[in-house]
Design a protein around this motif. Structure first.
Motif, PDB file in Angstrom:
ATOM      1  N   THR A 141       0.813  -1.220   0.000  1.00  0.00           N
ATOM      2  CA  THR A 141       0.000   0.000   0.000  1.00  0.00           C
ATOM      3  C   THR A 141       0.844   1.267   0.000  1.00  0.00           C
ATOM      4  OG1 THR A 141      -1.777  -1.103   1.192  1.00  0.00           O
ATOM      5  CG2 THR A 141      -1.736   1.295   1.300  1.00  0.00           C
ATOM      6  N   PHE A 142       1.996   1.238   0.673  1.00  0.00           N
ATOM      7  CA  PHE A 142       2.780   2.446   0.928  1.00  0.00           C
ATOM      8  C   PHE A 142       4.033   2.492   0.058  1.00  0.00           C
ATOM      9  CE2 PHE A 142       0.424   1.519   4.806  1.00  0.00           C
ATOM     10  CZ  PHE A 142      -0.187   2.744   5.061  1.00  0.00           C
ATOM     11  N   ASP A 143       4.382   3.710  -0.326  1.00  0.00           N
ATOM     12  CA  ASP A 143       5.632   3.933  -1.055  1.00  0.00           C
ATOM     13  C   ASP A 143       6.795   4.161  -0.099  1.00  0.00           C
ATOM     14  OD1 ASP A 143       4.531   4.254  -3.928  1.00  0.00           O
ATOM     15  OD2 ASP A 143       3.302   5.635  -2.742  1.00  0.00           O
ATOM     16  N   VAL A 144       6.491   4.723   1.071  1.00  0.00           N
ATOM     17  CA  VAL A 144       7.528   5.071   2.038  1.00  0.00           C
ATOM     18  C   VAL A 144       7.034   4.769   3.449  1.00  0.00           C
ATOM     19  CG1 VAL A 144       8.997   6.914   2.952  1.00  0.00           C
ATOM     20  CG2 VAL A 144       8.301   6.967   0.548  1.00  0.00           C
ATOM     21  N   ALA A 145       7.909   4.189   4.265  1.00  0.00           N
ATOM     22  CA  ALA A 145       7.671   4.076   5.706  1.00  0.00           C
ATOM     23  C   ALA A 145       8.775   4.854   6.400  1.00  0.00           C
ATOM     24  CB  ALA A 145       7.683   2.622   6.159  1.00  0.00           C
ATOM     25  N   LEU A 146       8.412   5.671   7.351  1.00  0.00           N
ATOM     26  CA  LEU A 146       9.419   6.461   8.055  1.00  0.00           C
ATOM     27  C   LEU A 146       9.083   6.522   9.543  1.00  0.00           C
ATOM     28  CD1 LEU A 146       7.804   9.320   8.537  1.00  0.00           C
ATOM     29  CD2 LEU A 146       8.581   9.843   6.241  1.00  0.00           C
ATOM     30  N   SER A 147      10.050   6.945  10.339  1.00  0.00           N
ATOM     31  CA  SER A 147       9.821   7.026  11.776  1.00  0.00           C
ATOM     32  C   SER A 147      10.863   7.918  12.422  1.00  0.00           C
ATOM     33  CB  SER A 147       9.873   5.638  12.418  1.00  0.00           C
ATOM     34  OG  SER A 147       9.593   5.725  13.809  1.00  0.00           O
ATOM     35  N   ARG A 148      10.404   8.749  13.329  1.00  0.00           N
ATOM     36  CA  ARG A 148      11.287   9.570  14.164  1.00  0.00           C
ATOM     37  C   ARG A 148      11.246   9.007  15.574  1.00  0.00           C
ATOM     38  NH1 ARG A 148       9.585  15.706  15.491  1.00  0.00           N
ATOM     39  NH2 ARG A 148       8.365  14.608  17.092  1.00  0.00           N
ATOM     40  N   TYR A 149      12.273   8.245  15.934  1.00  0.00           N
ATOM     41  CA  TYR A 149      12.397   7.669  17.273  1.00  0.00           C
ATOM     42  C   TYR A 149      11.208   6.777  17.645  1.00  0.00           C
ATOM     43  CZ  TYR A 149      16.483  10.517  18.628  1.00  0.00           C
ATOM     44  OH  TYR A 149      17.738  11.061  18.734  1.00  0.00           O
ATOM     45  N   GLY A 150      10.651   6.067  16.674  1.00  0.00           N
ATOM     46  CA  GLY A 150       9.478   5.260  16.966  1.00  0.00           C
ATOM     47  C   GLY A 150       9.643   3.770  16.738  1.00  0.00           C
ATOM     48  N   VAL A 151      10.883   3.289  16.497  1.00  0.00           N
ATOM     49  CA  VAL A 151      11.043   1.881  16.135  1.00  0.00           C
ATOM     50  C   VAL A 151      11.867   1.086  17.151  1.00  0.00           C
ATOM     51  CG1 VAL A 151      10.884   2.441  13.672  1.00  0.00           C
ATOM     52  CG2 VAL A 151      13.143   2.273  14.754  1.00  0.00           C
ATOM     53  N   MET A 152      12.227   1.686  18.272  1.00  0.00           N
ATOM     54  CA  MET A 152      13.195   1.042  19.175  1.00  0.00           C
ATOM     55  C   MET A 152      12.550   0.103  20.183  1.00  0.00           C
ATOM     56  SD  MET A 152      13.888   4.488  18.582  1.00  0.00           S
ATOM     57  CE  MET A 152      13.706   5.316  20.164  1.00  0.00           C
ATOM     58  N   PHE A 153      11.232   0.059  20.235  1.00  0.00           N
ATOM     59  CA  PHE A 153      10.567  -0.646  21.336  1.00  0.00           C
ATOM     60  C   PHE A 153       9.844  -1.920  20.911  1.00  0.00           C
ATOM     61  CE2 PHE A 153      10.864   3.845  22.375  1.00  0.00           C
ATOM     62  CZ  PHE A 153      11.453   3.810  23.626  1.00  0.00           C
ATOM     63  N   PHE A 154      10.017  -2.356  19.675  1.00  0.00           N
ATOM     64  CA  PHE A 154       9.360  -3.576  19.221  1.00  0.00           C
ATOM     65  C   PHE A 154       9.819  -4.769  20.058  1.00  0.00           C
ATOM     66  CE2 PHE A 154       9.415  -1.342  14.935  1.00  0.00           C
ATOM     67  CZ  PHE A 154       8.072  -1.025  14.963  1.00  0.00           C
ATOM     68  N   THR A 155       8.896  -5.652  20.404  1.00  0.00           N
ATOM     69  CA  THR A 155       9.287  -6.866  21.128  1.00  0.00           C
ATOM     70  C   THR A 155      10.026  -7.833  20.203  1.00  0.00           C
ATOM     71  OG1 THR A 155       7.123  -7.855  20.680  1.00  0.00           O
ATOM     72  CG2 THR A 155       7.397  -6.692  22.778  1.00  0.00           C
TER      73      THR A 155
END
Length: 280
Positions: free
Chosen positions: A115-129
């Motif tokens: 669905t998406f062309d781009v996925a981005l994150s500002r300090y939002g990916v560090m907590f995945f289990t």
């Protein structure tokens, strides 16, 4: 209630409790901490007017809204009810009708595929289990050759913030934030881990570049210290500390912040990694 199942129940509880409320109630303060990352992140994402963008861990939604101004559509996903309420209200105030916010856990959210062309994150990916599972799920939501860009902190001891915490720790116990961990703020402090996780999740063309910016902590040292001691983790760490010791620790933080005071406010140097990759 979240829109979809949650894998990371611990973070769900935190971001729907005091921590999430504090971020929502102090939206401008937290943006002041992290907005210096927006330009480099969005430049790396190389957004086009036809792009559909996914903002992972969107929080109060500033990056989502910025992305929407350069793209066809932007979707922000986050665990936090109070922050998403703030994000939706702000997007409405700004007249951004092509922004959507979803409450969910990006690790397990049933995104529509490709669905998406781009996925981005500002300090939002560090907590995945399970970061491999999470980035695999995100890859499934990207179109072929879709782009991923995120920023994450370097090791805590490389941040000016560590000097403030050293001052606090003279009077009150704090955890060792330099210790390696598989989840948490420093979980991607080692670039090799980012490369390994993303490779295992099916990404190619992985690049990790150092990024040095500044965080605005407050108008003056006392203001910065008050904000720090209202921060959820600090309140948690000091919950059993005697009030007198907390007061001394806060005075020590105020003194430490003095070294970073400028005419523009209290500015601390922050070091991050800017990570980019392509869906394989």
């Amino acid at each position: 209630m979240a829109d979809t199942p949650i894998a990371n129940t611990h973070q769900f509880e935190a971001w729907n409790g005091y921590e999430g409320r504090h971020w929502a109630e102090h939206q401008a303060r937290y943006d002041a901490l992290n907005d210096s990352l927006n330009g480099p992140l969005l430049d790396a994402a190389a957004l086009r007017g036809t792009d559909t963008v996914l903002d992972i861990g969107c929080g109060n939604g500033h990056v989502t809204r910025l992305a929407a101004r350069s793209a066809h559509r932007a979707v922000g996903i986050d665990l936090s009810t109070p922050m998403l309420e703030r994000a939706r209200a702000t997007a409405e105030t700004e007249g951004l009708t092509h922004v959507t916010h979803v409450q969910g856990d990006a690790q397990v959210h049933p995104f529509e595929r490709a669905t998406f062309d781009v996925a981005l994150s500002r300090y939002g990916v560090m907590f995945f289990t399970d970061p491999v599972a999470a980035f695999t799920n995100i890859a499934g939501a990207l179109r072929p050759e879709g782009r991923l860009a995120f920023v994450c902190p370097q090791s805590f001891d490389r941040l000016d913030q560590a000097r403030i915490f050293e001052a606090v720790a003279q009077y009150a116990p704090l955890p060792d934030l330099t210790a390696a961990s598989k989840t948490g703020p420093a979980s991607f402090a080692d670039p090799a881990r980012s490369r390994d996780v993303l490779s295992r999740a099916g990404y190619t063309s992985i690049e990790v570049e150092p990024l040095e910016t500044h965080q605005l902590w407050g108008a003056d040292p006392a203001d910065a210290s008050a904000f720090l001691f209202g921060w959820g983790p600090m309140r948690h760490w000091l919950r059993d500390t005697p009030a007198e010791a907390v007061a001394r620790a806060r005075d020590a933080a105020t003194e430490a912040f003095t070294a970073y005071a400028t005419e523009a406010g209290v500015r601390l140097r922050s070091r991050s990694w800017l990570v980019t990759a392509t869906r394989g």
